[in-house]
Design a protein around this motif. Structure first.
Motif, PDB file in Angstrom:
ATOM      1  N   THR A  83      -6.481   0.592  -6.805  1.00  0.00           N
ATOM      2  CA  THR A  83      -6.539   1.602  -5.751  1.00  0.00           C
ATOM      3  C   THR A  83      -6.781   0.927  -4.398  1.00  0.00           C
ATOM      4  O   THR A  83      -7.273  -0.192  -4.317  1.00  0.00           O
ATOM      5  CB  THR A  83      -7.650   2.637  -6.030  1.00  0.00           C
ATOM      6  N   SER A  84      -6.432   1.674  -3.340  1.00  0.00           N
ATOM      7  CA  SER A  84      -6.397   1.094  -1.993  1.00  0.00           C
ATOM      8  C   SER A  84      -7.758   0.584  -1.527  1.00  0.00           C
ATOM      9  O   SER A  84      -7.830  -0.320  -0.699  1.00  0.00           O
ATOM     10  CB  SER A  84      -5.888   2.129  -1.002  1.00  0.00           C
TER      11      SER A  84
ATOM     12  N   TYR B  73       0.853  -1.195   0.000  1.00  0.00           N
ATOM     13  CA  TYR B  73       0.000   0.000   0.000  1.00  0.00           C
ATOM     14  C   TYR B  73       0.886   1.240   0.000  1.00  0.00           C
ATOM     15  O   TYR B  73       1.633   1.475   0.947  1.00  0.00           O
ATOM     16  CB  TYR B  73      -0.920   0.004   1.231  1.00  0.00           C
TER      17      TYR B  73
ATOM     18  N   PHE C 239      -1.138  -1.242  -4.333  1.00  0.00           N
ATOM     19  CA  PHE C 239      -2.304  -0.381  -4.069  1.00  0.00           C
ATOM     20  C   PHE C 239      -1.841   1.072  -4.040  1.00  0.00           C
ATOM     21  O   PHE C 239      -0.905   1.412  -3.317  1.00  0.00           O
ATOM     22  CB  PHE C 239      -2.939  -0.731  -2.717  1.00  0.00           C
TER      23      PHE C 239
END
Ligand SMILES: [Zn+2]
Ligand SMILES: [Zn+2]
Length: 327
Positions: free
Chosen positions: A213-214, A168, A191
């Motif tokens: 995306t996260s 992340y 992410f």
């Protein structure tokens, strides 16, 4: 010497001329070739860490050559190329030092935080905490290894020997760790923040099997995840993405508050850990891996006088890879 100095919280750094420092017992004077800019420097500048020692010269990803040595320096020669990391000194006698976890020392000094760092032409370091670098790689692309690489390495060890690894925040540390993990044969899931298509493309180029995306769920449950972005809301997101018994490692020194989340995200023996600092052994292990894994570091180099611009770029996420200052 010249240095970009932080005189008070939140102030822009200012160029200062100073007398060349003289190394004391056990110290080396290093002529700096390059110094990386790390997110921790932003936390120092923004006074998000306690007890910053003002005025302070930030910077803890230093590559340079030994110009002078004090007495009692062993294992180094004048002219040697060395790396100076975040861990600048440990006491050697506290409980943690005795237990072999000097990263948790009760009386440490940290480069660019509680002792002067590398946004400068020269710096003084305790010789025992400087890593010999040899002559491989140029100074600019080596500098980010000193923190993004090293802390990244420690967080990868903390994540465990697992196959499916989530990362992340795909900045300086993320892009280095992804390459090591791919080289080790793991599957990397990257992410990024919403809309950061460039970072997602970059992750795929470096071998990530998936990038998104996260807030997205990965296509398969992760065995472990490492969070490099300083955003507390990523913690429940990462816990949601890992399997039963999986680990979530927070690799930053500072993070915004973690929002409350349902216990079931932690339930089933998921583990939440943090990584603090580094040990010298981490450095020895990591610098053995670097040439084997053939890590390519993406950098944006700026002159030392433009340190404030480099900081602004890092702050707004307008960088792929790592920012590095050159005196
Ligand atoms: Zn100690
Ligand atoms: Zn750092």
């Amino acid at each position: 010497m010249r240095a970009m100095v932080l005189s008070a919280p939140g102030k822009p750094l200012q160029m200062e001329e100073r007398e060349d420092p003289v190394p004391g017992n056990g110290e080396i004077l290093v002529k700096i070739g390059a110094c990386g800019v790390c997110r921790t420097d932003l936390h120092v500048i923004d006074s998000e860490l306690p007890d910053v020692r003002y005025p302070i010269i930030p910077g803890h990803e230093i590559v340079g050559r030994i110009d002078l040595m004090g007495v009692d320096v062993t294992g180094h020669q004048i002219g040697d190329r060395v790396g100076i990391p975040w861990l600048g000194y440990t006491c050697g006698v506290c409980r943690y030092c005795q237990l072999g976890v000097e990263n948790l020392c009760d009386r440490p000094l940290f480069t660019g935080y509680t002792r002067d760092g590398g946004f400068a032409t020269h710096t003084i370091a305790d010789a025992r905490y400087a890593f010999p670098l040899g002559e491989t790689g140029d100074d600019v692309s080596t500098a980010p290894l000193l923190c993004a690489g090293l802390i990244g390495w420690r967080s990868l060890i903390m994540a465990g020997n697992v196959e499916r690894l989530g990362i992340y925040g795909f900045g300086a540390a993320g892009h280095i760790v992804a390459q090591i993990a791919v080289w080790q044969g793991r599957s990397v899931f990257a992410f990024t923040r919403a809309g950061d298509v460039a970072a997602q493309d970059f992750a795929r180029q470096l071998g990530a099997v998936w990038a998104g995306t996260s807030d997205q769920s990965p296509p398969a449950a992760l065995d472990a995840a490492i969070i490099y972005a300083p955003a507390g809301e990523l913690v429940p997101m990462a816990l949601r993405a890992v399997r039963k018994g999986g680990r979530v490692v927070c690799a930053g020194i500072h993070m915004s508050d973690i929002p409350s989340f349902p216990y079931r995200l932690l339930w089933e023996e998921r583990r939440l850990l943090s990584v603090a600092n580094l040990t010298r052994q981490d450095g020895i292990d990591f610098f053995k891996i670097v040439p084997q894994a053939r890590i390519h570091i993406r950098t944006t180099a700026l002159p030392l006088s433009e340190a404030n611009d480099a900081i602004a770029m890092l702050r707004t996420g307008r960088l792929l890879g790592a920012a590095v200052l050159q005196p």
